[in-house]
Design an enzyme around this catalytic site. Structure first.
Site, PDB file in Angstrom:
ATOM      1  N   GLY A  25      38.777  28.634  34.638  1.00 49.22           N
ATOM      2  CA  GLY A  25      38.638  30.061  34.366  1.00 49.22           C
ATOM      3  C   GLY A  25      37.842  30.824  35.399  1.00 49.22           C
ATOM      4  O   GLY A  25      38.282  31.877  35.891  1.00 49.22           O
ATOM      5  N   THR A  26      36.650  30.323  35.758  1.00 47.81           N
ATOM      6  CA  THR A  26      35.871  31.018  36.788  1.00 47.81           C
ATOM      7  C   THR A  26      36.540  30.873  38.149  1.00 47.81           C
ATOM      8  O   THR A  26      36.461  31.771  38.992  1.00 47.81           O
ATOM      9  CB  THR A  26      34.426  30.492  36.839  1.00 47.81           C
ATOM     10  OG1 THR A  26      34.433  29.073  37.014  1.00 47.81           O
ATOM     11  CG2 THR A  26      33.667  30.854  35.575  1.00 47.81           C
ATOM     12  N   SER A  52      31.450  29.636  32.600  1.00 48.42           N
ATOM     13  CA  SER A  52      32.571  28.718  32.787  1.00 48.42           C
ATOM     14  C   SER A  52      33.688  29.128  31.846  1.00 48.42           C
ATOM     15  O   SER A  52      33.452  29.329  30.639  1.00 48.42           O
ATOM     16  CB  SER A  52      32.164  27.276  32.502  1.00 48.42           C
ATOM     17  OG  SER A  52      33.309  26.442  32.404  1.00 48.42           O
ATOM     18  N   GLY A  53      34.892  29.237  32.367  1.00 48.61           N
ATOM     19  CA  GLY A  53      36.018  29.668  31.559  1.00 48.61           C
ATOM     20  C   GLY A  53      36.510  28.610  30.599  1.00 48.61           C
ATOM     21  O   GLY A  53      36.682  28.868  29.402  1.00 48.61           O
ATOM     22  N   SER A  54      36.779  27.403  31.102  1.00 48.11           N
ATOM     23  CA  SER A  54      37.288  26.346  30.222  1.00 48.11           C
ATOM     24  C   SER A  54      36.264  26.019  29.142  1.00 48.11           C
ATOM     25  O   SER A  54      36.627  25.772  27.977  1.00 48.11           O
ATOM     26  CB  SER A  54      37.630  25.100  31.040  1.00 48.11           C
ATOM     27  OG  SER A  54      36.506  24.647  31.761  1.00 48.11           O
TER      28      SER A  54
END
Length: 351
Positions: free
Chosen positions: A268-269, A91-93
């Site tokens: 992000g993803t 996960s980006g965030s």
């Protein structure tokens, strides 16, 4: 009997979407990798996820991360990502929140103007470059896992909604991505949040049922998240999106379940998956900045830096840049007499 069954120390932050980072209170988790530790939690101690993400300690648009010692000797730390219905591999965030917490609390040493390191996510090693100033993390850039498109411009039949054209891509999770221009009157604005999340949840579930996906390294992982995507008139951004995470099981016969938690960040993803689709369609080049706007007009900046191969898929390696802000330092407890040891949900806001 002890007053509290469990006690966790945590740091809350946000980069649009709130992200809780558990920094202490979790016992030893077996496993030879963070991926194996994630599997152990999922199968043997899911209470941590439920306790932290459901009410009264959480709400639908909320994520949580657990800091663990890295198993890979190259990594400075590991982290396990927890969301409402799953343990995402990446996960980006959440990565941005984890880096901010590790550095601004002193859990890992901060070096100005840049701190570089590797972190171990369930998906593997994630390269980190954090821009730091006066003790604050001003921006986090991470090198994501390879992203790739699986289905492009596929028409699915969404019950109660009709025909919808979607792309499906991996960016650390499998996304169903639908262009908002298919839904007249719908806009990527917070005040349209209820309808955005309703349509996104329906599109996700229909895509999951109708479009098979398979990641060569993670068998059994399907489409679990969706994105409504469209152009923006903001000169500071290139595209806009709204990602909706499931907050419970969707039942086609029960309209009350056609909803989810909307990501308040640009995701992000989700940005990685969108860039993979644009690249596959010839609409985005390597080393071209892609400014992806979220529902509150906040921006993550992505860039495809390398081509690679993931099994049968031609893939690209994304980098994503964004910033998180710490909002709270907390100690969470589970009272031994609490009648809701796993938290609870209610159909007014939960699917």
């Amino acid at each position: 009997m002890a007053k509290y069954k469990r006690m966790f120390h945590a740091v809350d932050s946000h980069c649009g979407i709130p992200g809780r980072v558990i920094t202490g209170g979790v016992p030893h988790i077996p496993g030879n990798s963070v991926y194996e530790q994630m599997e152990y939690l999922r199968d043997h101690d899911d209470q941590i996820r439920l306790l932290m993400l459901r009410e009264p300690r959480g709400y639908p648009a909320f994520c949580c991360n657990l800091i663990v010692p890295a198993k890979d000797p190259r990594a400075a730390a590991g982290y396990i990502i927890m969301e409402q219905v799953e343990y995402p591999l990446m996960s980006g965030s959440n990565t941005i929140s984890v880096v901010t917490t590790l550095l601004e609390t002193g859990m890992l040493p901060m070096t100005e103007p840049y701190t570089e390191m590797l972190l171990e996510a369930p998906a593997g090693l994630i390269g980190i470059k954090a821009r730091c100033e006066d003790g604050y993390v001003k921006e986090v850039t991470f090198r994501n896992v390879p992203a790739f498109a699986v289905h492009l411009d596929k028409e699915i039949d969404v019950p109660h909604l009709g025909k919808v054209t979607v792309d499906v891509a991996w960016g650390g999770m499998f996304y169903a991505i639908a262009d908002i221009r298919q839904f007249p009157g719908l806009e990527l604005k917070p005040e349209h949040g209820a309808e955005l999340s309703r349509i996104a949840a329906m599109v996700r579930h229909a895509a999951h049922e109708q479009l098979p996906v398979a990641h060569p390294d993670y068998p059994g992982v399907g489409i679990t998240i969706s994105q409504i995507s469209g152009p923006t008139d903001d000169p500071n951004a290139d595209w806009k999106n709204s990602v909706t995470m499931a907050s419970g099981e969707l039942d086609w016969d029960n309209p009350n379940t056609w909803k989810g938690g909307m990501d308040r960040s640009p995701c992000g993803t989700g940005t990685s998956a969108k860039m993979a689709c644009l690249y596959a369609k010839g609409q985005l080049k390597l080393n071209q900045k892609f400014r992806h706007q979220g529902i509150f007009n906040n921006i993550f900046t992505g860039e495809l830096v390398e081509e690679t191969q993931v099994g049968p898929y031609k893939a690209v390696v994304p980098t994503i840049s964004g910033r998180a802000y710490i909002t709270a330092y907390s100690t969470f407890v589970l009272d031994a007499e609490d009648p809701f040891p796993n938290g609870y949900t209610c159909g007014d806001i939960w699917a």
